[in-house]
Structures are given as C-alpha cells and as structure tokens.
Motif scaffolding. Structure first.
Motif, short mmCIF file in Angstrom:
data_model
loop_
_atom_site.label_atom_id
_atom_site.label_comp_id
_atom_site.label_asym_id
_atom_site.label_seq_id
_atom_site.Cartn_x
_atom_site.Cartn_y
_atom_site.Cartn_z
N ARG A 82 -2.93 -2.33 0.71
CA ARG A 82 -3.89 -2.85 -0.30
C ARG A 82 -4.34 -4.25 0.06
O ARG A 82 -5.53 -4.57 0.01
N SER A 104 2.44 0.45 0.60
CA SER A 104 1.23 0.47 -0.25
C SER A 104 0.71 -0.94 -0.48
O SER A 104 -0.51 -1.18 -0.42
N ALA A 136 -2.26 3.80 -1.80
CA ALA A 136 -3.02 2.58 -1.51
C ALA A 136 -4.50 2.88 -1.30
O ALA A 136 -5.28 1.96 -1.03
N ARG A 168 -6.90 -4.35 3.08
CA ARG A 168 -8.19 -3.67 2.96
C ARG A 168 -9.35 -4.65 3.13
O ARG A 168 -10.32 -4.38 3.84
#
Ligand code: SAM
Length: 242
Positions: A123, A119, A174, A126
């Motif tokens: 994140r 996760s 996430a 991104r």
C-alpha cells in the motif's frame, strides 16, 4: 569478543556476508522478465542490505537508474563499495524504505517487506510506482504439510508466516494482482546459510555474552532449515496494482 550489545552482535555476524537473506541472481533476472521491466528503467532495491541484488539488478539492466535503500549504515557502506564500479547510475542511500517517492518501474525487495508487513508495504509503495510499474518481493513461506517442529520453529521466528495462499491473500488485500510467483528453495538458501555457517565457525572460539547468544540463534536456524529444507521457502512474488 564480549560486551557487545545485541545489535552489535547481530552486525558482527553479518559483517562481510555476501547477502543477508536467501536469494539467487537467477531469480532477479526472472522477476525483471515477469515484470517486463524496461531497459531504461528506474529501479529501487528496498532493504538492499549489503547490495547483492543491487549488483545483479545493475548487471541485468545496464541502462537503468537504480536507487538502493537500507536503514543500517554498515550495510549501506558495503553496498556502496560493491556498486561503485557502476558509477552514478547506482545510488545507495541510508533511509527508510517505508518512505519511497519514485516513480519506479520496479521496486525490488528481497527478504525485507516483512519489516513493514506485505499488505502495508504494498500500500505504501503504490504511490511510488510509475504507470505499469511492479513490485517484486520475497517473503518467508511455509511449504505444504510442514511438520509440527517446522511450524513451531518458523512461527516463533516470524508469527505472521503463512503458506503461499496466505501471501496471495495479503497481496490481494493491498489491491495488487500477482503477475508471477516462484518458490526459492535450495540454492537460494545455501547462498545465505553456507557463508553464515563459516562466519559462525570463525567467530565462535572468541565469542561470549550477546555474541554467543546470537551465534546460537543463527546456528539453530540453519540447523532447522537443514533438518527439513522442503518445509520452508521464500516465495518470490511479482505483483502490480489492480
Ligand atoms: C533480511 S535483510 C535482506 C537484505 C538484502 N535484500 C538481501 O536479500 O541480501 C533485510 C534488510 O532490510 C533492511 N530494513 C529493514 N527495515 C527497513 C526499513 N524500514 N527501511 C530500510 N531498510 C530496512 C535491513 O536493514 C536489512 O538490511
């Protein structure tokens, strides 16, 4: 070979291996197709190791710009040597995959996202993805109904290990969705463990101290996998932001 630090012992075992974790070239092609990675893509190989998959990415997408990142100098140098024939469109740099800027159409990460956490890594990445960009990562995964022995061994190696439902949950947490997933078993593990078994046999006669301990640990891992290859996989997940 004696008087090595644990880190040096690790790097001694991994010197000259074709790859540093389970994986197969065919799976790279599958992921590129599931992610619909365009011909002229910008691709990052995060935690590239000695560059086995960087080479495959460069072959699969001959017009793509590829940046490979690893934090270990020995692997970066090996990956540079292997990717030199592709010229300037493949760049290998020493750095931290937690700090990618992009934008990338695909972040490929074989057997390395666990250093960040699934996760947490998704994140962080991104902001490094282009619109319509995707992440393809592989992650240790328990197959259904593992024996107590397998569960105890793999959980001791990697306490965060789960089954595929647990990986999907970490992806969703996430804020990503799964575009495709497949289990890497058999060939992908042999591609890693067979050369490593040969390397262990070569190093064993002269080994002592930290190297001997590192060889024992690597041998125990291979033995565990051989005892029950149907209980452990790498899940190859292709995911994109929601
Ligand atoms: C299990 S190896 C996999 C290597 C390669 N992807 C493969 O499949 O052969 C994990 C790699 O991640 C790299 N790594 C771990 N944490 C990293 C970080 N924060 N930044 C860059 N590389 C990292 C390690 O140096 C290692 O080469």
């Amino acid at each position: 070979m004696s008087d090595l630090t644990p880190d040096e012992a690790f790097l001694t075992i991994y010197a000259d291996l074709a790859r540093e974790g389970p994986g197969a070239a065919a799976d790279v092609g599958w992921a590129l197709s599931v992610a619909a990675t365009p011909a002229q893509a910008r691709i990052c190989d995060a935690g590239c190791g000695s560059g086995a998959d960087t080479v495959t990415l460069a072959k699969e997408r001959p017009l793509a710009q590829i940046e490979a990142v690893d934090k270990i100098t020995q692997f970066v140098e090996a990956a540079r040597r292997r990717t030199a024939p592709f010229g300037a469109r493949v760049q290998v740099r020493e750095g931290d995959m937690a700090d990618l800027s992009g934008p990338y159409d695909l972040i490929w990460c074989a057997g390395a996202i666990y250093f960040l956490g699934v996760s947490e890594g998704l994140r962080l990445w991104r902001k490094a993805l282009a619109p319509s960009g995707a992440v393809a990562f592989s992650e240790p995964c328990l197959l259904p109904r593992p024996s107590q022995a397998a569960l105890a061994f793999w959980a001791a190696e990697y306490p965060q290990i789960t089954d595929v439902a647990g990986i999907r949950a970490r992806v969703a947490a996430a804020g990503y969705r799964v575009l495709g997933e497949q289990m890497q078993v058999g060939d992908a593990w042999e591609a890693f463990y067979v050369p490593m078994g040969k390397r262990i046999a070569k190093l064993r006669p002269e080994a002592s101290g930290a190297l001997s301990e590192a060889l024992d640990k690597a041998e125990a891992e291979i033995a565990r996998w051989k005892a029950a290859p149907s209980e452990i996989a790498y899940a190859l997940m292709v995911v994109a932001p929601e």
